[in-house]
Write a protein that holds these residues in place. Sequence first.
Motif, PDB file in Angstrom:
ATOM      1  N   LYS A  24       0.728  -1.118   0.054  1.00  0.00           N
ATOM      2  CA  LYS A  24      -0.085   0.001   0.040  1.00  0.00           C
ATOM      3  C   LYS A  24       0.956   1.129   0.112  1.00  0.00           C
ATOM      4  CE  LYS A  24      -3.772   2.034   2.384  1.00  0.00           C
ATOM      5  NZ  LYS A  24      -4.651   2.044   3.596  1.00  0.00           N
ATOM      6  N   ALA A  25       0.736   1.875  -1.011  1.00  0.00           N
ATOM      7  CA  ALA A  25       1.502   3.288  -1.187  1.00  0.00           C
ATOM      8  C   ALA A  25       3.126   3.148  -1.332  1.00  0.00           C
ATOM      9  CB  ALA A  25       1.327   4.355  -0.154  1.00  0.00           C
ATOM     10  N   GLY A  26       3.393   1.897  -1.569  1.00  0.00           N
ATOM     11  CA  GLY A  26       4.709   1.355  -1.726  1.00  0.00           C
ATOM     12  C   GLY A  26       5.547   1.144  -0.543  1.00  0.00           C
ATOM     13  N   ILE A  27       4.632   1.075   0.533  1.00  0.00           N
ATOM     14  CA  ILE A  27       5.255   0.517   1.662  1.00  0.00           C
ATOM     15  C   ILE A  27       5.572  -1.013   1.790  1.00  0.00           C
ATOM     16  CG2 ILE A  27       5.062   0.498   4.248  1.00  0.00           C
ATOM     17  CD1 ILE A  27       5.725   3.354   3.534  1.00  0.00           C
ATOM     18  N   VAL A  28       6.696  -1.701   1.864  1.00  0.00           N
ATOM     19  CA  VAL A  28       6.648  -3.087   1.833  1.00  0.00           C
ATOM     20  C   VAL A  28       7.384  -3.617   2.978  1.00  0.00           C
ATOM     21  CG1 VAL A  28       6.678  -2.995  -0.748  1.00  0.00           C
ATOM     22  CG2 VAL A  28       8.884  -2.994   0.684  1.00  0.00           C
ATOM     23  N   VAL A  29       8.013  -2.755   3.810  1.00  0.00           N
ATOM     24  CA  VAL A  29       8.752  -3.463   4.981  1.00  0.00           C
ATOM     25  C   VAL A  29       7.698  -3.676   5.998  1.00  0.00           C
ATOM     26  CG1 VAL A  29      10.982  -1.877   4.502  1.00  0.00           C
ATOM     27  CG2 VAL A  29       9.033  -1.063   5.700  1.00  0.00           C
ATOM     28  N   ARG A  30       7.948  -4.676   6.957  1.00  0.00           N
ATOM     29  CA  ARG A  30       7.071  -5.131   7.877  1.00  0.00           C
ATOM     30  C   ARG A  30       7.984  -5.098   9.277  1.00  0.00           C
ATOM     31  NH1 ARG A  30       5.039 -10.737   6.361  1.00  0.00           N
ATOM     32  NH2 ARG A  30       7.085 -10.813   5.497  1.00  0.00           N
ATOM     33  N   GLU A  31       7.489  -4.714  10.381  1.00  0.00           N
ATOM     34  CA  GLU A  31       7.844  -4.521  11.583  1.00  0.00           C
ATOM     35  C   GLU A  31       8.637  -5.911  12.163  1.00  0.00           C
ATOM     36  OE1 GLU A  31       7.317  -1.748  15.878  1.00  0.00           O
ATOM     37  OE2 GLU A  31       5.613  -2.282  14.338  1.00  0.00           O
ATOM     38  N   THR A  32       7.898  -6.892  12.011  1.00  0.00           N
ATOM     39  CA  THR A  32       8.544  -8.139  12.399  1.00  0.00           C
ATOM     40  C   THR A  32       8.916  -8.839  11.200  1.00  0.00           C
ATOM     41  OG1 THR A  32       6.362  -8.995  12.710  1.00  0.00           O
ATOM     42  CG2 THR A  32       7.318  -8.052  14.563  1.00  0.00           C
ATOM     43  N   GLY A  33       9.022  -8.417   9.969  1.00  0.00           N
ATOM     44  CA  GLY A  33       9.184  -9.114   8.942  1.00  0.00           C
ATOM     45  C   GLY A  33      10.705  -9.563   8.634  1.00  0.00           C
TER      46      GLY A  33
END
Length: 283
Positions: A24-33
């Motif tokens: 969404k809106a180019g955000i691909v990083v995840r906090e616990t990813g």
Amino acid sequence: RKDIEDNVNAPFLGDIPYHEGGGKAGIVVRETGRDALSEAFRILRSNMTFMSVSAGTDIRTILFTSSDPHAGKTFVATNLAMTLAMAGKRVLLVDLDLRRHALSSQLGHSNSKTGITSYLAGTVSDVESMIQNSGFHQNLDVIYAGVQPPNPAEMLLSDKLDKLIAEMRGRYDYVFLDSTPAMSVADAIITDRLADLCIYIVREGVLDRRQLPDIERLYREKKLHNMCIVLNSTRARRHGYGYGYGYGYGYGYGYGYGDDYKEVSYRKRIKHFFRSLAHKVKR
């Protein structure tokens, strides 16, 4: 990466693996990813922090630019900002692409009436009214570009911009300035005066290798402050060769580009390669 290291002396900050599409809106990083992209941005965050410590300077304001319009500078800026926000840092994203509004468009605010252009033009004086939360993390705020002006380069020369960024440096841990491609128009060079660090985005498969001496010249002549390189959209295997998609940055006001982070899929590239090969064999 070897092409860059052989031709450009600017520090190499890190690389970002290829990602099909985007969140969404180019955000691909995840906090616990623990995926490759999230890890790559964490490494980028660590390298940036180490660079600040080793240089003995307080890196707070960071300019993002590139050679090509589709290098993914907005993608890198937003995801690095999100990575810092998730680490407890307060981050402000400022859309200084007053021509195309790439960041503002990605976040759904391409024509915000309280953007930075209104502030620089004097129609908005309340700084608080410009700052909006990104909606992705409580530590990540945004100042949108606002209405497209007829004189973006002249606006960026305003002392009001210097005062605004100085004030934001006192309120946030990091201020990210998403600018235009440095070889397209003068905007990025103009706003470099505000930056402690310039992250120059190079995208694999898009940059023409013949542009590498131009990037080296920017670094050697110190046109961009503390310039370093990030290689975007890297692949484990190379699926093609040649000079990429060529130049295409000779345009002025109203130029059309966007950091939509799309490219031709691997299958299409392979199909195109074999069609070209078959055509050559037939000839």
